[in-house]
Design a protein around this motif. Structure first.
Motif, PDB file in Angstrom:
ATOM      1  N   VAL A  73       0.865  -1.189   0.000  1.00  0.00           N
ATOM      2  CA  VAL A  73       0.000   0.000   0.000  1.00  0.00           C
ATOM      3  C   VAL A  73       0.894   1.229   0.000  1.00  0.00           C
ATOM      4  CG1 VAL A  73      -1.744   1.314   1.249  1.00  0.00           C
ATOM      5  CG2 VAL A  73      -1.830  -1.186   1.259  1.00  0.00           C
ATOM      6  N   LYS A  74       0.725   2.050  -1.032  1.00  0.00           N
ATOM      7  CA  LYS A  74       1.545   3.254  -1.152  1.00  0.00           C
ATOM      8  C   LYS A  74       0.667   4.478  -0.854  1.00  0.00           C
ATOM      9  CE  LYS A  74       4.530   3.463  -4.468  1.00  0.00           C
ATOM     10  NZ  LYS A  74       5.124   3.577  -5.839  1.00  0.00           N
ATOM     11  N   ILE A  75       1.136   5.310   0.089  1.00  0.00           N
ATOM     12  CA  ILE A  75       0.424   6.528   0.468  1.00  0.00           C
ATOM     13  C   ILE A  75       1.296   7.732   0.114  1.00  0.00           C
ATOM     14  CG2 ILE A  75      -0.415   7.941   2.400  1.00  0.00           C
ATOM     15  CD1 ILE A  75      -2.311   5.745   1.831  1.00  0.00           C
ATOM     16  N   SER A  76       0.703   8.707  -0.549  1.00  0.00           N
ATOM     17  CA  SER A  76       1.378   9.972  -0.851  1.00  0.00           C
ATOM     18  C   SER A  76       0.477  11.107  -0.395  1.00  0.00           C
ATOM     19  CB  SER A  76       1.665  10.117  -2.343  1.00  0.00           C
ATOM     20  OG  SER A  76       2.514   9.093  -2.787  1.00  0.00           O
ATOM     21  N   ALA A  77       1.097  12.109   0.238  1.00  0.00           N
ATOM     22  CA  ALA A  77       0.350  13.290   0.690  1.00  0.00           C
ATOM     23  C   ALA A  77       1.151  14.521   0.310  1.00  0.00           C
ATOM     24  CB  ALA A  77       0.112  13.239   2.193  1.00  0.00           C
ATOM     25  N   LYS A  78       0.484  15.465  -0.324  1.00  0.00           N
ATOM     26  CA  LYS A  78       1.171  16.637  -0.868  1.00  0.00           C
ATOM     27  C   LYS A  78       1.163  17.797   0.133  1.00  0.00           C
ATOM     28  CE  LYS A  78       1.495  19.431  -5.077  1.00  0.00           C
ATOM     29  NZ  LYS A  78       2.905  19.052  -5.250  1.00  0.00           N
ATOM     30  N   ASN A  79       2.332  18.199   0.569  1.00  0.00           N
ATOM     31  CA  ASN A  79       2.495  19.370   1.433  1.00  0.00           C
ATOM     32  C   ASN A  79       2.180  20.629   0.630  1.00  0.00           C
ATOM     33  OD1 ASN A  79       3.718  21.557   2.961  1.00  0.00           O
ATOM     34  ND2 ASN A  79       4.952  20.041   4.029  1.00  0.00           N
ATOM     35  N   ILE A  80       1.478  21.587   1.229  1.00  0.00           N
ATOM     36  CA  ILE A  80       1.138  22.806   0.481  1.00  0.00           C
ATOM     37  C   ILE A  80       2.364  23.650   0.189  1.00  0.00           C
ATOM     38  CG2 ILE A  80      -1.182  22.893   1.468  1.00  0.00           C
ATOM     39  CD1 ILE A  80      -0.201  25.369   3.087  1.00  0.00           C
ATOM     40  N   GLY A  81       3.482  23.404   0.897  1.00  0.00           N
ATOM     41  CA  GLY A  81       4.718  24.126   0.603  1.00  0.00           C
ATOM     42  C   GLY A  81       4.723  25.531   1.166  1.00  0.00           C
ATOM     43  N   ASP A  82       4.539  26.529   0.323  1.00  0.00           N
ATOM     44  CA  ASP A  82       4.571  27.926   0.746  1.00  0.00           C
ATOM     45  C   ASP A  82       3.360  28.248   1.616  1.00  0.00           C
ATOM     46  OD1 ASP A  82       6.866  28.340  -0.747  1.00  0.00           O
ATOM     47  OD2 ASP A  82       5.757  28.969  -2.528  1.00  0.00           O
ATOM     48  N   LEU A  83       3.613  28.882   2.751  1.00  0.00           N
ATOM     49  CA  LEU A  83       2.498  29.321   3.583  1.00  0.00           C
ATOM     50  C   LEU A  83       1.670  30.351   2.835  1.00  0.00           C
ATOM     51  CD1 LEU A  83       4.442  29.590   6.950  1.00  0.00           C
ATOM     52  CD2 LEU A  83       2.621  27.965   6.434  1.00  0.00           C
ATOM     53  N   PRO A  84       0.351  30.259   2.923  1.00  0.00           N
ATOM     54  CA  PRO A  84      -0.510  31.123   2.107  1.00  0.00           C
ATOM     55  C   PRO A  84      -0.442  32.585   2.520  1.00  0.00           C
ATOM     56  CG  PRO A  84      -1.823  29.813   3.628  1.00  0.00           C
ATOM     57  CD  PRO A  84      -0.418  29.306   3.734  1.00  0.00           C
ATOM     58  N   LYS A  85      -0.716  33.456   1.592  1.00  0.00           N
ATOM     59  CA  LYS A  85      -0.747  34.894   1.860  1.00  0.00           C
ATOM     60  C   LYS A  85      -1.815  35.175   2.916  1.00  0.00           C
ATOM     61  CE  LYS A  85      -0.573  39.333  -0.519  1.00  0.00           C
ATOM     62  NZ  LYS A  85      -0.657  40.032  -1.834  1.00  0.00           N
ATOM     63  N   GLY A  86      -1.484  36.010   3.846  1.00  0.00           N
ATOM     64  CA  GLY A  86      -2.387  36.316   4.951  1.00  0.00           C
ATOM     65  C   GLY A  86      -2.049  35.548   6.210  1.00  0.00           C
TER      66      GLY A  86
END
Length: 988
Positions: A957-970
């Motif tokens: 079972v392969k799990i991938s989760a994408k980090n949003i990376g840059d903190l959002p504006k605001g």
């Protein structure tokens, strides 16, 4: 960083001082308020009075960590001049009621460059140059380049005066901006007449409900008044006042503030300033500061340039110790309490801004010498906060609890004063309040009371909190002993030894206890959630209440000295998370942050005072400079400066409440403390030079002083301490009966046992080794509620198990009344991982958030809502990519995985999660991707379970989760990177 700009600054500062002060003998001429305004010092250069309510200063920065005081030396624009500022804090607030002289009606502050109109884009802010800027105690002056308007500021305690000189024939406009800086809850402008306005500004920042009122009087009537959007009240209130240029070029604006009401602000203004001129108030401010600074007078015979710099550094440091706490009471005795109601005090002055985690160490002990009367006011202020808010404050700000930092350090401030004979407050009530703080269940105290330490999984910063609670408890014990409370003395002297429970005898470091094992993998350089703004190096020497006990734990004086040597010679880098507070590194000694401040003095306790002298001399000369970045870290409301003031005189309070000051090395030939009762304590150093930093001998009141410490009573009695200096280490104060001691010898505890070896989550089996930090102590254990038996050797478990342990120490001759002592009973749940189950991680987690190691995501232990408790695995600016091998083909119905969100801590859900399954590990079938609105703002922490339907036979079972990376504006951390926190991949 020292560069040519610093040299220009020093030369300019010297010119300003000589221009502004007619007599070089005035101590105010040696104060340079620009020290600390650069780097990370977080000070402000504007006008204030000793411990005054008003801090009238320019604002050059609207936000950001290095904008905490509102001013940073690297900035080029001034947005205006507001009336409240914090000195040297690490969190931002204040900046209330901004006034700005200009020549156009423009309500934009110029910070938003996205607007199209050049004039609006420029706003009312103005460029300035440090060459046209002067600051001295109680006075500030600057020329605004863009408008050629000269601004001068001065203050009394609760009031101040702006004096603007406009260019001839230019428009004369003053902007009043009540929206400036933090979030406005409510604000209002009331027009009383064409020369007087009043109103309020209530705001939300560090103090969540700060209430401030103001009264403003103009020296000339305005001719035009314009409101932003015609609003006189609300969240965005600004006004522009235009004055007739034909009536003169100068305009004076008198301003007073109050936390009570507008009438209080008006009365403050009338009482303190009234009809007095700008020059009169400036003179009064300078006189007040001169008297204040005369409390300590120093002299040196070094070369003229070094002499002026050293004296400037010293008196600026003394000045910085006298800025906070801040008066928080009107002239009529009214003040706003912690219940936000109005109270009356006729017996003492009420204060706010107590940075207690910092200032209990040296600033408040300094006040017990030179500010005895004000110390009584400080303690009464803390006690009424207990009355009004229900608990002694940790970091009170403007009638608000901020709950910032760790410990309950109002306690040592009170105990230290009482043990030094300072009265004027209700000792019984004070003790009740102190004990009340220690008996809470929040902030880890429930576990601390039950187990004798705070487990990593129960509370963040568990090691620091355990250590600081233990010191605070010792100060409660000392006060209990002084007022005859025997049971309390026993309880709190026992709790004062809890530091022993986080000491790992193998590594000789203070470490987190994670499910009764030591938090691992361990790196003493790593800054992680087990410590407060520090790493293990910087907290492993913190047991000031029982230094003898700590020395014994480390293996004796020789081992302790060796560990201290390694502290100062270790590589000057940290690992783990970035911590801006860790600055001023000498090895791993971090002078820029308070946990290190006592460490250089610890050599005295192991008969090596010459090493203390070396290190203190180095710190005095390297970590303090006459430059904007002349303070190695946040000034912290006087603590960084109090270290310098004490150390430059030649001694330091390593253990407040002990009534001892540990001798270091003097920096000046002469220092005189002018005590409040008229007595003098003089310190002189013969044959002193930069190389002659070692003490050859000492005399106190003409008699040989052969000990490396002095008592508080000896200072307060007045007298003379004379050091004879030499250029090499001597044998002065090196015998066992000549060194200081702090030790706990009564009510000794039995430390709690720990699991020295063994995996809490294991496959097949794990071997358990138990240990305890105590000689001649037995350990007993039970498995799955079996009878307890004595631990003799390591044992192995191979199934899920509940282990219970305690330690016991029998007296040499047991009696019916004395059967020995036991530690608290500890329980650890051991989990067995399916031995066929394994996980491969393609991306690297951060060790400080390892969740228990490589198997954390399949160990059966679920993370809680608080990310700091250690069960979550954290990925910084990285995606999660993990493959679970079930060991063989199995029928799988669902796969689920948990993620944490705590946006206030930079932790966001992944933007998408994918799952793929395979029979052979090569050919994977992708399941539908699940997307999450991860960037949607949220104030609440939460856990989201993502589940995939499988319903087929698979092995991988392969799990991938994408980090949003840059903190959002605001987001508060915009510009930084997000964390992804994951725990427990479950296959069913």
């Amino acid at each position: 960083m020292r560069n040519t700009s610093s040299l220009i600054f020093i030369l300019f500062s010297f010119f300003c001082f000589s221009q502004e002060n007619s007599s070089s003998e005035k101590l105010t001429s040696y104060v340079n308020p620009f020290i600390g305004t650069g780097g990370h010092g977080h000070t402000y250069p504007g006008a204030t009075m000793p411990f005054g309510m008003m801090q009238l200063s320019p604002d050059t920065r609207l936000d950001g960590w290095d904008g905490c005081s509102g001013y940073h030396y690297s900035d080029e624009y001034i947005y205006g001049f507001s009336h409240t500022h914090l000195s040297g804090t690490g969190v931002s607030d204040y900046g209330d009621v901004l006034l700005m002289p200009t020549n156009t009606v423009n309500f934009n502050n110029g910070a938003d460059a996205s607007t199209s109109s050049a004039q609006v884009q420029k706003g009312y802010r103005a460029h300035f140059s440090h060459e046209n800027e002067i600051a001295s105690p109680g006075f500030y002056k600057v020329l605004l380049d863009d408008t050629n308007i000269e601004v001068e500021l001065t203050v009394s305690k609760r009031s101040g005066i702006h004096q603007y000189t406009f260019p001839k024939n230019s428009k004369q406009i003053v902007i009043l901006d009540l929206e400036h800086r933090d979030k406005v809850l409510s604000s209002e402008i009331n027009v009383v007449s064409k020369t007087e306005i009043s109103g309020h500004r209530h705001s939300d920042a560090w103090a969540k409900d700060q209430r401030l009122f103001y009264n403003i009087k103009f020296s000339r009537p305005y001719k035009n008044l314009t409101f932003l959007n015609d609003k006189t009240e609300g969240e965005s209130v600004k006004a522009a006042f235009e004055f007739d240029a034909s009536e003169g070029n100068k305009l004076e604006i008198k301003v007073a503030i109050s936390a009570v009401d507008e009438a209080g602000a008006k009365k403050n203004l009338e009482s303190e300033i009234g009809n007095k001129t700008f020059q009169q108030i400036k003179n009064e401010a300078e006189t007040g500061w001169e008297q204040q600074l005369r409390k300590i007078e120093i002299e040196t015979q070094n070369d003229p340039d070094s002499y002026r710099d050293q004296k400037t550094i010293f008196y600026t440091a003394l000045y910085h110790t006298m800025i906070a706490p801040n008066l928080y009471q009107d002239v009529d005795g009214r003040y706003r309490g912690m219940d936000l109601k109005i109270h009356q005090s006729n017996d003492f002055e009420n204060y706010t801004v107590f940075s207690l985690w910092d200032t209990y160490r040296a600033a408040h002990p300094l006040y017990t010498i030179i500010e005895k009367d004000r110390t009584t006011d400080f303690i009464n202020s803390l006690l009424v906060k207990y009355d009004e808010g229900g608990i002694l404050p940790i970091w009170p700000l403007a009638a608000n609890y901020t709950w910032c930092m760790v410990g309950y350090h109002a306690v040592p401030v009170i105990s230290d004063a009482y043990l030094k004979g300072i009265r004027g407050f209700d000792a019984e009530k004070a003790f009740t309040a102190m004990k009340h703080s220690a008996m809470q269940d929040k902030l880890g105290l429930k576990s601390y009371k039950e187990f004798g330490f705070i487990p990593v999984e129960e509370e963040s910063e568990s090691v620091s909190k355990t250590l600081e609670y233990a010191y605070d408890d010792w100060t409660i014990a000392e006060m209990a002993k002084a007022i005859g409370k025997k049971e309390d003395y026993q309880l709190f002297s026992e709790r004062a030894q809890h530091y022993k429970n986080v000491f790992d005898p193998e590594t000789k470091f203070m470490r987190g206890r994670f499910r009764n094992t030591w938090f691992a993998p361990f790196d003493p350089y790593e800054v992680n959630f087990n410590y407060t703004e520090a790493n293990s190096w910087q907290y492993s020497f913190y047991a000031p209440q029982d230094i003898s006990g700590l020395i014994n734990l480390m293996g004796g004086k020789a081992e302790f000295e060796k560990q201290l040597d390694e502290l100062f010679t270790a590589k000057n880098e940290t690992s783990g998370r970035e911590q801006a507070d860790i600055t001023g590194l000498i090895g791993q000694y971090a002078h820029g942050n308070e946990p290190s401040h006592h460490m250089a003095y610890l050599y005295n306790f192991v008969n090596k005072p010459s090493k203390t002298q070396e290190k203190v001399h180095q710190i005095l000369n390297e970590m303090y400079q006459n430059a904007p970045d002349g303070i190695s870290g946040n000034e912290d409301c006087g603590q960084m400066s109090a270290w310098y003031v004490f150390s430059a005189m030649g001694f330091y309070p390593v253990t407040p409440t002990s009534n001892q000051y540990i001798i270091g090395t003097p920096l000046f030939e002469s220092a005189t403390i002018n005590l409040e009762d008229g007595k003098k304590f003089e310190i002189s150093a013969e044959n002193l030079s930069d190389t002659n930093k070692y003490i050859a001998s000492a005399k106190l009141n003409g008699k040989p002083l052969n000990r490396s410490f002095i008592y508080h009573s000896e200072i307060m009695a007045g007298g003379k301490l004379v050091f004879k200096m030499t250029n090499k280490p001597s044998k002065w104060a090196t015998k066992d009966d000549e060194i200081p001691k702090t030790e706990i010898t009564e009510n000794l505890i039995v430390p709690a046992p720990f699991i020295a070896k063994g995996d809490v989550a294991f496959k097949n089996e794990t071997e358990i080794t138990l240990g305890v930090v105590s000689d001649k102590t037995d350990i007993y254990y039970s498995l799955n509620d079996s009878d307890f038996k004595k631990y003799e050797q390591p044992f192995t478990i191979s199934e899920e198990t509940i282990l219970k342990t305690y330690s016991e120490k029998l007296p040499l001759k047991p009696t019916a009344r004395n059967l020995g002592k036991r530690s608290p009973l500890l329980e650890t749940h051991f989990y067995k991982i399916d031995p066929n189950l394994s996980i491969a991680l393609e991306t690297e987690y951060a060790n400080q958030y390892n969740g228990g190691g490589n198997n954390a995501l399949i160990d059966g232990v679920h993370g809680a809502m608080d990310f700091r408790t250690g069960a979550w695995q954290g990925y910084h600016d990285k995606d999660l990519k993990a493959t679970v091998d079930l060991g063989s083909l199995k029928e799988v119905k669902t796969v689920s995985v948990n993620f944490l969100q705590d946006q206030r801590s930079w932790i966001f859900y992944p933007s998408e999660v994918s799952c793929a399954v395979s029979e052979n590990g090569k050919d994977f079938t992708e399941l539908p991707i699940q997307k999450i609105e991860a960037e949607k703002p949220s104030e609440d922490a939460g856990i989201k379970t993502i589940q995939f339907e499988v319903n087929k036979n698979v092995q991988f079972v392969k799990i991938s989760a994408k980090n949003i990376g840059d903190l959002p504006k605001g987001h508060l951390g915009y510009g930084g990177k997000a964390w992804l926190f994951v725990d427990e991949i479950e296959v069913k």
